[in-house]
Design a protein around this motif. Structure first.
Motif, mmCIF file in Angstrom:
data_model
loop_
_atom_site.group_PDB
_atom_site.id
_atom_site.type_symbol
_atom_site.label_atom_id
_atom_site.label_comp_id
_atom_site.label_asym_id
_atom_site.label_seq_id
_atom_site.Cartn_x
_atom_site.Cartn_y
_atom_site.Cartn_z
ATOM 1 N N MET A 147 0.827 -1.084 -0.207
ATOM 2 C CA MET A 147 0.130 0.087 0.009
ATOM 3 C C MET A 147 0.886 1.386 -0.024
ATOM 4 S SD MET A 147 -3.059 0.676 -0.071
ATOM 5 C CE MET A 147 -4.389 1.521 0.265
ATOM 6 N N TYR A 148 1.887 1.251 0.920
ATOM 7 C CA TYR A 148 2.758 2.482 1.044
ATOM 8 C C TYR A 148 3.623 2.667 -0.613
ATOM 9 C CZ TYR A 148 6.914 5.054 1.934
ATOM 10 O OH TYR A 148 8.075 6.261 2.004
ATOM 11 N N GLU A 149 3.789 1.573 -1.362
ATOM 12 C CA GLU A 149 4.490 1.733 -2.769
ATOM 13 C C GLU A 149 3.489 2.494 -3.566
ATOM 14 O OE1 GLU A 149 4.328 -1.391 -1.025
ATOM 15 O OE2 GLU A 149 6.556 -1.242 -0.459
ATOM 16 N N LEU A 150 2.168 2.004 -3.528
ATOM 17 C CA LEU A 150 1.126 2.573 -4.368
ATOM 18 C C LEU A 150 1.112 4.036 -4.061
ATOM 19 C CD1 LEU A 150 -1.059 2.255 -6.497
ATOM 20 C CD2 LEU A 150 -2.716 1.688 -4.547
ATOM 21 N N GLY A 151 0.959 4.518 -2.837
ATOM 22 C CA GLY A 151 1.046 5.737 -2.318
ATOM 23 C C GLY A 151 2.215 6.847 -2.803
ATOM 24 N N CYS A 152 3.138 6.048 -2.732
ATOM 25 C CA CYS A 152 4.554 6.851 -3.337
ATOM 26 C C CYS A 152 4.652 6.835 -4.817
ATOM 27 C CB CYS A 152 5.736 5.863 -2.952
ATOM 28 S SG CYS A 152 6.275 5.910 -1.359
ATOM 29 N N PHE A 182 3.986 10.448 -6.918
ATOM 30 C CA PHE A 182 5.538 10.745 -7.813
ATOM 31 C C PHE A 182 4.410 11.236 -9.117
ATOM 32 C CE2 PHE A 182 7.697 9.822 -11.408
ATOM 33 C CZ PHE A 182 8.828 10.378 -11.061
ATOM 34 N N ILE A 183 3.398 10.572 -9.418
ATOM 35 C CA ILE A 183 2.714 10.735 -10.696
ATOM 36 C C ILE A 183 2.235 12.340 -10.552
ATOM 37 C CG2 ILE A 183 0.637 10.492 -12.074
ATOM 38 C CD1 ILE A 183 2.958 8.529 -12.552
ATOM 39 N N LEU A 184 1.464 12.341 -9.227
ATOM 40 C CA LEU A 184 0.903 13.833 -9.058
ATOM 41 C C LEU A 184 2.066 14.988 -9.080
ATOM 42 C CD1 LEU A 184 -1.845 13.071 -6.403
ATOM 43 C CD2 LEU A 184 -2.008 13.500 -8.686
ATOM 44 N N TRP A 185 3.139 14.609 -8.362
ATOM 45 C CA TRP A 185 4.328 15.635 -8.607
ATOM 46 C C TRP A 185 4.798 16.058 -9.939
ATOM 47 C CZ3 TRP A 185 9.450 14.873 -10.339
ATOM 48 C CH2 TRP A 185 10.232 15.892 -10.263
ATOM 49 N N LEU A 186 4.809 14.780 -10.784
ATOM 50 C CA LEU A 186 5.272 15.118 -11.971
ATOM 51 C C LEU A 186 4.173 15.744 -12.973
ATOM 52 C CD1 LEU A 186 7.430 14.067 -14.008
ATOM 53 C CD2 LEU A 186 5.966 12.201 -14.609
ATOM 54 N N TYR A 187 2.865 15.626 -12.413
ATOM 55 C CA TYR A 187 1.871 16.409 -13.279
ATOM 56 C C TYR A 187 1.993 17.820 -12.743
ATOM 57 C CZ TYR A 187 -2.712 18.395 -13.570
ATOM 58 O OH TYR A 187 -3.999 19.004 -13.950
ATOM 59 N N ARG A 188 2.215 18.080 -11.363
ATOM 60 C CA ARG A 188 2.172 19.685 -10.989
ATOM 61 C C ARG A 188 3.546 20.168 -11.678
ATOM 62 N NH1 ARG A 188 -0.170 23.340 -10.664
ATOM 63 N NH2 ARG A 188 0.724 25.081 -9.270
ATOM 64 N N THR A 189 4.534 19.530 -11.760
ATOM 65 C CA THR A 189 5.677 20.052 -12.307
ATOM 66 C C THR A 189 5.364 20.650 -13.804
ATOM 67 O OG1 THR A 189 7.165 18.858 -10.967
ATOM 68 C CG2 THR A 189 8.088 19.773 -12.852
ATOM 69 N N VAL A 190 4.817 19.551 -14.688
ATOM 70 C CA VAL A 190 4.649 20.093 -16.065
ATOM 71 C C VAL A 190 3.517 21.279 -16.114
ATOM 72 C CG1 VAL A 190 3.517 19.036 -18.125
ATOM 73 C CG2 VAL A 190 5.025 17.623 -16.735
ATOM 74 N N ILE A 191 2.542 21.118 -15.246
ATOM 75 C CA ILE A 191 1.547 22.419 -15.241
ATOM 76 C C ILE A 191 2.304 23.467 -14.924
ATOM 77 C CG2 ILE A 191 -0.585 23.189 -13.944
ATOM 78 C CD1 ILE A 191 -1.112 21.192 -16.152
ATOM 79 N N LEU A 211 9.615 16.783 -4.267
ATOM 80 C CA LEU A 211 9.792 15.562 -4.548
ATOM 81 C C LEU A 211 10.213 14.824 -3.285
ATOM 82 C CD1 LEU A 211 10.210 13.385 -6.862
ATOM 83 C CD2 LEU A 211 12.318 13.899 -6.958
ATOM 84 N N VAL A 212 10.718 15.290 -2.444
ATOM 85 C CA VAL A 212 11.095 14.519 -1.158
ATOM 86 C C VAL A 212 9.717 14.264 -0.453
ATOM 87 C CG1 VAL A 212 12.104 15.027 1.234
ATOM 88 C CG2 VAL A 212 13.514 15.770 -0.693
ATOM 89 N N GLY A 213 8.664 15.037 -0.549
ATOM 90 C CA GLY A 213 7.354 14.991 -0.090
ATOM 91 C C GLY A 213 6.913 13.694 -0.421
ATOM 92 N N TRP A 242 -2.909 16.128 0.267
ATOM 93 C CA TRP A 242 -2.566 17.586 0.457
ATOM 94 C C TRP A 242 -2.783 18.061 -1.147
ATOM 95 C CZ3 TRP A 242 -1.410 21.556 3.381
ATOM 96 C CH2 TRP A 242 -0.866 22.625 3.232
ATOM 97 N N PHE A 243 -2.537 17.480 -2.305
ATOM 98 C CA PHE A 243 -2.891 17.828 -3.532
ATOM 99 C C PHE A 243 -4.202 17.968 -3.940
ATOM 100 C CE2 PHE A 243 -3.726 16.684 -8.032
ATOM 101 C CZ PHE A 243 -2.845 17.490 -8.412
ATOM 102 N N PHE A 244 -5.118 17.016 -3.606
ATOM 103 C CA PHE A 244 -6.446 16.970 -3.795
ATOM 104 C C PHE A 244 -7.119 17.918 -3.042
ATOM 105 C CE2 PHE A 244 -5.799 12.741 -5.895
ATOM 106 C CZ PHE A 244 -6.117 13.017 -7.271
ATOM 107 N N GLY A 245 -6.784 18.148 -1.788
ATOM 108 C CA GLY A 245 -7.251 19.128 -0.948
ATOM 109 C C GLY A 245 -6.939 20.563 -1.431
#
Length: 161
Positions: free
Chosen positions: A1-6, A10-19, A73-75, A85-88
């Motif tokens: 479950m932790y790996e899925l969260g990571c 990561f996907i959300l971090w990548l998305y936010r960086t591109v945006i 990214l460390v987050g 945090w992202f969705f909130g």
């Protein structure tokens, strides 16, 4: 479950960086810089910019951007917290923006999609702030505000005086 969260974090971090990269290279960013504003590299919202040497050198800007994005990214280590945090924050920003008047939404559209002149920007900012004054007064107030923040506006806008 932790790996899925990571992975999701990561996907959300990548998305936010591109945006964010798209936002800081957009028409809106060029328009905002004309009046001494920019998109925040932390939140993506519009912030007032102070003039400093870091905006003169591309390499310094790239290094600062990379350092800020690596900090986020460390987050990913706190995977589900960063996802929540992202969705909130996304829900908060959409909810905050949904009640904006039509003239504010129209100005934001113009800001994102058209190359506006300095006078158009000053007039639009005054409209959404609720300030009713002649263009000359608004322009001089903006020049003074930019001077106080360290911008040398006389060569930039000598053609407007």
């Amino acid at each position: 479950m932790y790996e899925l969260g990571c992975f999701v974090a990561f996907i959300l971090w990548l998305y936010r960086t591109v945006i964010l990269l798209v936002a800081i290279n957009s028409t809106a960013e060029r328009n905002l810089r004309k009046v001494g504003m920019r998109h925040s590299w932390y939140t993506g919202s519009v912030v007032v910019m102070t003039y400093s040497a870091e905006y003169k050198h591309l390499l310094a800007s790239v290094i600062k951007f990379a350092a800020i994005r690596l900090m986020f990214l460390v987050g990913i280590i706190f995977s589900w917290i960063s996802v929540v945090w992202f969705f909130g924050s996304l829900i908060y920003l959409k909810g905050k923006d949904s009640g904006a008047p039509a003239e504010v939404k129209e100005f934001r559209w113009k800001l994102r999609n058209r190359d506006l002149s300095f006078d158009d920007l000053v007039t639009g900012l005054a409209k959404i702030s609720g300030v009713d004054a002649p263009l000359e007064v608004l322009r001089n107030d903006m020049f003074e505000n930019m001077r106080e923040r360290g911008f040398n506006v006389s060569p930039m806008f000598s053609h407007l005086k």
